[in-house]
Design a protein around this motif. Structure first.
Motif, PDB file in Angstrom:
ATOM      1  N   LYS A  22       0.864  -1.178   0.000  1.00  0.00           N
ATOM      2  CA  LYS A  22       0.000   0.000   0.000  1.00  0.00           C
ATOM      3  C   LYS A  22       0.899   1.227   0.000  1.00  0.00           C
ATOM      4  O   LYS A  22       1.785   1.368   0.852  1.00  0.00           O
ATOM      5  N   ASN A  41      -2.936   7.934  -3.339  1.00  0.00           N
ATOM      6  CA  ASN A  41      -2.968   6.569  -2.800  1.00  0.00           C
ATOM      7  C   ASN A  41      -2.809   5.596  -3.959  1.00  0.00           C
ATOM      8  O   ASN A  41      -3.526   5.683  -4.960  1.00  0.00           O
ATOM      9  N   GLU A  51      -0.900   1.491  -5.226  1.00  0.00           N
ATOM     10  CA  GLU A  51      -0.507   0.150  -4.798  1.00  0.00           C
ATOM     11  C   GLU A  51       0.441  -0.458  -5.809  1.00  0.00           C
ATOM     12  O   GLU A  51       0.492  -0.073  -6.986  1.00  0.00           O
ATOM     13  N   GLU A  91       0.576  -4.849   2.776  1.00  0.00           N
ATOM     14  CA  GLU A  91      -0.777  -5.171   3.193  1.00  0.00           C
ATOM     15  C   GLU A  91      -0.954  -6.651   3.494  1.00  0.00           C
ATOM     16  O   GLU A  91      -1.659  -7.028   4.422  1.00  0.00           O
TER      17      GLU A  91
END
Length: 370
Positions: free
Chosen positions: A180, A245, A247, A285
């Motif tokens: 993440k 944000n 990933e 994560e």
């Protein structure tokens, strides 16, 4: 073999329960009551207290009558949004939503299949080893229930998570790890009309970084994505702060680290170029898992598929599930298909026949544990 009407009615009852992540209290209580009605003693762990949720994971051990390794079978209680006021509709062999919400087959189908399996092994006196059942919370928001599950109560050797799409007989045996990523890009505010040259646009830094970044499908094992961008307060102000944000995922640890560092470098170089700054953080994560082709759990599923008339297929998934966490605890686990389709959308649906077949396959797996 399967009581089709009973299973369907139970599934409809379950999906009508509002059970958003960390708001699973009613679902939790319902499942505990159902397990108690079968003569078992479910317990609720303290995962909800740790997470600030309404309830914990439900864990229940069904003692066996056969000296074979214990198995863990699981499904998650929570759903994504829009998941309030769900109204399932039966259309022939298909159960779907009414088009205004998700159906909740992810993962109400997994729960219903487990419950029907438990009923059948009792009614038909099917020999089996110890079966441990876990219904988890907060799977949809980061596998949080599984991460905080009380594994001191779990002694299973094998795990079967009922939370995958695909044809019945499929099992996800490989899945990636995910990092993440959070980046805060800092520029300098200025009046956009009177003195824009005195500002440093955080959007310009961000755009420069992302345009130089490898995203999407990196290779067969690795992906990366920018998911959320937040920033700006007015059109007449040069934006001085943007939050991103993102990933990165990979089944290969070195590739995951390399992709994460690549994304960090892109942000840092762009910030230096424009005279701004960036705060970049990454957090793992969940870990990857990879079940080898000659593993005993694979042999068990192959024999179970042969016995029950299905074609076994070991597949690779790009998503994460409770399976990742269970494997990290030393329990060899796979994610079984329950036939769900179009999940996380208002077009979600599932075939009743697929659910029936999933019960048959799961019972065959339990019979073949050795």
């Amino acid at each position: 073999m399967v009581n089709r009407d009973r299973m369907v009615n139970e599934f409809l009852e379950l999906v009508r329960i509002d059970s958003l992540s960390l708001k699973e209290r009613q679902m939790c209580d319902t499942l505990k009551q159902k397990l108690k009605a079968l003569g078992y003693e479910p317990v609720e762990d303290n995962a909800g207290q740790k997470l600030g949720g309404q309830c914990g994971n439900v864990i229940c051990t069904v003692k066996g009558n056969k000296a074979v390794p214990a198995v863990l079978i699981t499904a998650h209680m929570d759903t994504v949004v829009p998941g309030t006021g769900k109204k399932p509709v039966i259309d022939g062999d298909i159960i779907k939503s009414d088009g205004t919400t998700i159906l909740g087959g992810d993962d109400g189908a997994g729960i219903a299949i487990i419950l029907e399996t438990l009923k059948l092994i009792r009614e038909q006196n099917i020999e089996h080893g110890d079966i441990q059942v876990a219904f988890t919370i907060a799977e949809e928001i980061g596998l949080l229930g599984a991460k905080h599950m009380d594994f001191s109560k779990i002694y299973a050797k094998y795990g079967f998570v009922l939370d995958s799409d695909g044809k019945i007989g499929c099992a996800a045996v490989k899945a990636p790890s995910q990092n993440k990523i959070n980046a805060v890009v800092k520029g300098k505010a200025a009046h956009a009309g009177m003195e824009p040259e005195n500002g440093i646009s955080a959007f310009s830094i961000m755009s420069d970084a992302i345009s130089s970044m490898k995203l999407g499908r990196i290779d067969e094992e690795t992906t990366a994505n920018i998911g959320i961008i937040q920033g700006g307060v007015a059109t007449n102000i040069v934006c001085d702060r943007v939050i991103i944000n993102a990933e990165a995922r990979s089944r290969n640890a070195e590739k995951l680290q390399a992709q994460t560092e690549h994304m960090r470098e892109c942000f840092q170089k762009a910030a230096e170029k424009w005279g701004g700054q960036v705060e970049f953080t990454s957090e793992n994560e969940y870990p990857a898992f990879n079940i080898e082709a000659d593993a005993q759990i694979i042999k068990i599923m192959q024999k179970a598929a042969d016995d029950s008339g299905f074609t076994f297929e070991a597949v690779t998934t790009g998503g994460g599930s409770d399976t990742n966490i269970i494997n990290s605890k030393g329990i060899q686990a796979v994610d079984l298909s329950v036939g769900m389709t179009k999940v996380h959308s208002v077009n979600e649906q599932i075939s009743i026949t697929d659910m029936e077949n999933a019960v048959v396959f799961l019972i065959s797996i339990l019979k073949n544990i050795n």
